[in-house]
Design an enzyme around this catalytic site. Sequence first.
Site, PDB file in Angstrom:
ATOM      1  N   HIS A   1     -20.986  16.479 -17.082  1.00  0.00           N
ATOM      2  CA  HIS A   1     -20.120  16.888 -18.193  1.00  0.00           C
ATOM      3  C   HIS A   1     -18.710  16.328 -18.006  1.00  0.00           C
ATOM      4  O   HIS A   1     -18.035  16.639 -17.019  1.00  0.00           O
ATOM      5  CB  HIS A   1     -20.083  18.420 -18.227  1.00  0.00           C
ATOM      6  CG  HIS A   1     -19.317  19.005 -19.360  1.00  0.00           C
ATOM      7  ND1 HIS A   1     -18.403  20.026 -19.195  1.00  0.00           N
ATOM      8  CD2 HIS A   1     -19.332  18.740 -20.693  1.00  0.00           C
ATOM      9  CE1 HIS A   1     -17.898  20.369 -20.354  1.00  0.00           C
ATOM     10  NE2 HIS A   1     -18.441  19.604 -21.286  1.00  0.00           N
TER      11      HIS A   1
ATOM     12  N   HIS B   1     -10.882  15.330 -24.477  1.00  0.00           N
ATOM     13  CA  HIS B   1     -11.591  16.425 -25.134  1.00  0.00           C
ATOM     14  C   HIS B   1     -10.712  17.141 -26.148  1.00  0.00           C
ATOM     15  O   HIS B   1     -11.069  17.283 -27.311  1.00  0.00           O
ATOM     16  CB  HIS B   1     -12.096  17.423 -24.093  1.00  0.00           C
ATOM     17  CG  HIS B   1     -12.816  18.589 -24.688  1.00  0.00           C
ATOM     18  ND1 HIS B   1     -12.164  19.736 -25.116  1.00  0.00           N
ATOM     19  CD2 HIS B   1     -14.130  18.791 -24.947  1.00  0.00           C
ATOM     20  CE1 HIS B   1     -13.044  20.585 -25.612  1.00  0.00           C
ATOM     21  NE2 HIS B   1     -14.243  20.036 -25.522  1.00  0.00           N
TER      22      HIS B   1
END
Length: 239
Positions: free
Chosen positions: A14, A55
């Site tokens: 991730h 992100h």
Amino acid sequence: MSAGAASGFLVIGHRGARGHAPENTLLSIDIGIKLGAHWVELDVQQLGDELLLMHDLRLDRTTNGRGLLAEYTFEELRRLDAGQGQQIPTLQEALDLVDQRVGVNIELKTWGGCASAVARVLRDYLADGWPAERLQVSSFHLPELWEFRQLLPEVPVGALVCGVPLDWAGAAAELGAASLNISDEFVDDKLVTDAHARGLKVYAYTVNHPDDVRALRAQGVDGIFTDFPDRALKAIGGR
């Protein structure tokens, strides 16, 4: 999105290996690969002609900058520290670093052109010999994902959801997605069954506890996104 896992259960790093290094940096990606992740997941935002790994829409959490990424120039962003002296990388830098060693899941974090920009970049990498099955593009913004699917249909897409849709895996199937990527909090037996019946894989995010990894695997989930690829691999008896 099945290549790379002999067991058939994918361990996807991730944001690289977020538990070990600053997320979405070249360092994090490299560590994720070295820890044995089958794939790495990266978040991509468009800024003009550039595609940057980030992100959040704001810079505050992951860099020494403040405010919205969109308020900066590319040159200003590149001068920021993304942790441990790392720069905010471009998508091309990340793909060059990976160099086909693992699969890459690219999550579109912005819309209104991001799909088109990512398709242009990936078209070049496909022309240079990257196998389409070693790439996947995902997003919560399903219309943007639909646009990408029209532009570069050979690259699989993953429909991201944070909850159980009323039509189960129906929207993902209509999109022509290869997978349904769902929060581990909402993995539902009926959803997994429906997704598999429609030919979709199910990947859960973000799974960091070994017991949860094993439970999801037993539930029929096909893989997980994790901040700690090494822990997940140990939990399933891998490297």
